[in-house]
Design a protein around this motif. Structure first.
Motif, PDB file in Angstrom:
ATOM      1  N   ARG A   1      42.288  -3.718  79.439  1.00  9.39           N
ATOM      2  CA  ARG A   1      41.061  -3.075  78.950  1.00  9.39           C
ATOM      3  C   ARG A   1      40.671  -3.619  77.575  1.00  9.39           C
ATOM      4  NH1 ARG A   1      37.132  -2.431  77.486  1.00  9.39           N
ATOM      5  NH2 ARG A   1      35.918  -0.617  76.850  1.00  9.39           N
ATOM      6  N   LEU A   2      41.633  -3.740  76.675  1.00 11.08           N
ATOM      7  CA  LEU A   2      41.331  -4.163  75.303  1.00 11.08           C
ATOM      8  C   LEU A   2      40.859  -5.605  75.230  1.00 11.08           C
ATOM      9  CD1 LEU A   2      44.327  -2.407  73.529  1.00 11.08           C
ATOM     10  CD2 LEU A   2      41.908  -1.857  73.208  1.00 11.08           C
ATOM     11  N   THR A   3      41.269  -6.430  76.198  1.00  9.00           N
ATOM     12  CA  THR A   3      40.824  -7.827  76.220  1.00  9.00           C
ATOM     13  C   THR A   3      39.592  -8.022  77.109  1.00  9.00           C
ATOM     14  OG1 THR A   3      42.410  -8.268  78.005  1.00  9.00           O
ATOM     15  CG2 THR A   3      43.127  -8.754  75.747  1.00  9.00           C
TER      16      THR A   3
ATOM     17  N   MET B   1      49.633  10.924  65.421  1.00  8.56           N
ATOM     18  CA  MET B   1      48.440  11.252  64.646  1.00  8.56           C
ATOM     19  C   MET B   1      48.215  10.225  63.549  1.00  8.56           C
ATOM     20  SD  MET B   1      47.392  14.809  62.779  1.00  8.56           S
ATOM     21  CE  MET B   1      45.773  14.958  62.006  1.00  8.56           C
ATOM     22  N   VAL B   2      49.281   9.833  62.868  1.00 11.69           N
ATOM     23  CA  VAL B   2      49.155   8.810  61.828  1.00 11.69           C
ATOM     24  C   VAL B   2      48.672   7.494  62.430  1.00 11.69           C
ATOM     25  CG1 VAL B   2      50.455   7.411  60.166  1.00 11.69           C
ATOM     26  CG2 VAL B   2      50.872   9.867  60.314  1.00 11.69           C
ATOM     27  N   LEU B   3      49.228   7.118  63.564  1.00 14.08           N
ATOM     28  CA  LEU B   3      48.799   5.886  64.230  1.00 14.08           C
ATOM     29  C   LEU B   3      47.324   5.946  64.632  1.00 14.08           C
ATOM     30  CD1 LEU B   3      51.687   4.781  66.610  1.00 14.08           C
ATOM     31  CD2 LEU B   3      50.578   3.413  64.850  1.00 14.08           C
TER      32      LEU B   3
ATOM     33  N   LEU C   1      43.995  -5.009  68.330  1.00  7.08           N
ATOM     34  CA  LEU C   1      44.726  -4.997  69.596  1.00  7.08           C
ATOM     35  C   LEU C   1      46.125  -4.417  69.451  1.00  7.08           C
ATOM     36  CD1 LEU C   1      44.655  -5.881  72.594  1.00  7.08           C
ATOM     37  CD2 LEU C   1      45.627  -8.065  71.865  1.00  7.08           C
ATOM     38  N   HIS C   2      46.880  -4.855  68.449  1.00  9.99           N
ATOM     39  CA  HIS C   2      48.281  -4.435  68.339  1.00  9.99           C
ATOM     40  C   HIS C   2      48.397  -2.951  67.994  1.00  9.99           C
ATOM     41  CE1 HIS C   2      47.093  -5.512  64.231  1.00  9.99           C
ATOM     42  NE2 HIS C   2      48.082  -4.760  63.797  1.00  9.99           N
ATOM     43  N   LEU C   3      47.487  -2.435  67.154  1.00 13.33           N
ATOM     44  CA  LEU C   3      47.552  -1.016  66.815  1.00 13.33           C
ATOM     45  C   LEU C   3      47.084  -0.145  67.971  1.00 13.33           C
ATOM     46  CD1 LEU C   3      46.320  -0.810  63.096  1.00 13.33           C
ATOM     47  CD2 LEU C   3      48.621  -0.375  63.992  1.00 13.33           C
ATOM     48  N   ALA C   4      46.057  -0.587  68.663  1.00  8.63           N
ATOM     49  CA  ALA C   4      45.530   0.190  69.786  1.00  8.63           C
ATOM     50  C   ALA C   4      46.569   0.331  70.898  1.00  8.63           C
ATOM     51  CB  ALA C   4      44.261  -0.458  70.310  1.00  8.63           C
TER      52      ALA C   4
ATOM     53  N   LEU D   1      51.171   3.295  73.580  1.00  9.19           N
ATOM     54  CA  LEU D   1      52.595   3.313  73.921  1.00  9.19           C
ATOM     55  C   LEU D   1      53.276   4.554  73.345  1.00  9.19           C
ATOM     56  CD1 LEU D   1      54.741   1.695  75.400  1.00  9.19           C
ATOM     57  CD2 LEU D   1      55.193   0.447  73.290  1.00  9.19           C
ATOM     58  N   VAL D   2      52.907   4.946  72.141  1.00  8.00           N
ATOM     59  CA  VAL D   2      53.483   6.163  71.555  1.00  8.00           C
ATOM     60  C   VAL D   2      53.013   7.394  72.336  1.00  8.00           C
ATOM     61  CG1 VAL D   2      53.598   7.602  69.469  1.00  8.00           C
ATOM     62  CG2 VAL D   2      53.783   5.128  69.279  1.00  8.00           C
TER      63      VAL D   2
END
Length: 381
Positions: A59-61, A334-336, A347-350, A355-356
């Motif tokens: 989805r993100l790509t 929540m912090v993420l 991309l990496h944070l999303a 994943l969390v």
């Protein structure tokens, strides 16, 4: 000199033996291959987690529309020749996403998004195969624990439904002349929601099979009904938040307002009901969708803390620790979420945020299970 013998004692050269009382009658003969079935379900659980991650990356790509047909069997083979690749690329050129968003692409660029979607579908096929082989194998060998045949059918049925919903979702974006460049957000939410439901079913079964029937029956007597009910409520609330997150991802709402705690300098986003009819705003208005996701996140955290305060009074240390882990994951999530918004959802944070969410979901399931089936502990600790 030997002692006197009773006249009723039977004479024998063998030393008499005393039979010991049989124990564990509840679970004896009813175990089946609990360990084997549990290991199989754990493999399926890991594969579904991988499926969620790969689906998120797809989805993100913006790769989900690169395959414009649904071929459950023949689609397992990727293009093998240059002519095959060109044919797939030509099909992609016919849809609105290419015409309006990706008309700069060459064949080499198309291959990159194609592999993401092909890998996502291939992983789905692998999950279906692992479920079928495992279920059929245990069934033929008669190793399925009593009462579990119907239960083990459920993940397979849900997996088949998931495949159909996946194509229904993709079909909403494979359009010509409607200026649609992505899948419908509510269909994406349903697709992701069902993936988490399958994950929940598998996780619950793994927890149940981790203990024998006698242990579970004994543990139920010590069930903390209040905490179990609150854990169930937390599970449902977290599921709602996951669906809202899918709506945010479906319309890239996470990249629309990148300030926090305000939105575009105000509490409410500008024009929250700018679309007509009004119901469309709850699915398609980036400002309103992100606002609802934020508020729901705050409320989920508050409710999670209330559940945690209740769990702190539990007499069982394993249950207390399980809810401590849930609270820690909830705070991390929540912090993420905030950081992901502030950095415009890279991309990496999303994908880490997603994943969390999986980790939090699994921890809530485990805490709820331990509230229902507490692990017996010694009075001495």
């Amino acid at each position: 000199m030997s002692g006197k013998r009773s006249i009723f004692e039977e004479v024998s050269d063998q030393t008499p033996t005393r039979e010991t009382a049989a124990t564990g009658g509840i679970g004896r003969g009813r175990g089946g291959a609990r360990r084997g079935v549990r290991a199989w379900l754990m493999v399926l659980f890991a594969l579904v987690v991988a499926m969620i991650v790969v689906g998120g990356l797809t989805r993100l790509t913006d790769s989900g529309l690169s395959i414009t047909e649904w071929r459950p069997v023949t689609g397992a083979l990727p293009p093998l020749t240059q002519a095959d690749w060109q044919a797939e690329f030509d099909k992609y050129k016919e849809i609105d996403q290419f015409r309006l968003m990706n008309n700069w692409m060459e064949l080499s660029d198309f291959k990159q998004i194609y592999w993401w979607e092909w890998g996502h579908r291939q992983l789905g096929r692998l999950i279906g195969l692992v479920w079928f082989v495992g279920f059929a194998g245990f069934l033929v060998a008669r190793k399925i624990p009593p009462g579990w045949t119907g239960r083990l059918l459920i993940p397979g049925l849900l997996g088949g439904l998931q495949g159909a919903i996946g194509w229904w979702m993709v079909a909403s974006g494979v359009t010509q002349g409607t200026d649609t460049v992505s899948v419908a957000s509510y269909r994406l939410a349903l697709h992701l929601g069902l993936a988490f439901a399958i994950l929940g079913v598998l996780g619950w079964y793994v927890l149940l099979l981790g203990r024998d029937e006698r242990s579970l029956m004994q543990a139920r007597r010590a069930r903390d009904c209040k905490l179990f009910g609150m854990g169930t409520g937390l599970m449902h609330f977290a599921f709602l938040q996951i669906l809202l997150g899918a709506l945010v991802a479906g319309i890239d709402a996470g990249r629309s307002f990148t300030d926090w705690p305000l939105m575009a300098g105000g509490f409410f986003p500008p024009e929250p009901f700018g679309l007509s009819p009004a119901w469309r705003n709850f699915f398609e208005n980036p400002g309103l969708v992100q606002f609802i996701h934020r508020i729901s996140g705050y409320l989920l955290l508050i409710f999670g803390l209330v559940v945690w305060l209740k769990a702190r009074r539990s007499a069982n240390p394993h249950t207390r620790f399980a809810f401590n882990a849930v609270t820690a994951a909830l705070l991390l999530q929540m912090v993420l979420g905030i950081v992901t918004v502030l950095y415009v959802a890279p991309l990496h944070l999303a994908i880490l945020h997603q994943l969390v969410a999986v980790l939090l979901w699994a921890l809530i399931l485990r805490a709820r299970f331990l509230a229902a089936y507490p692990i017996a502990t010694s009075v001495r600790g």
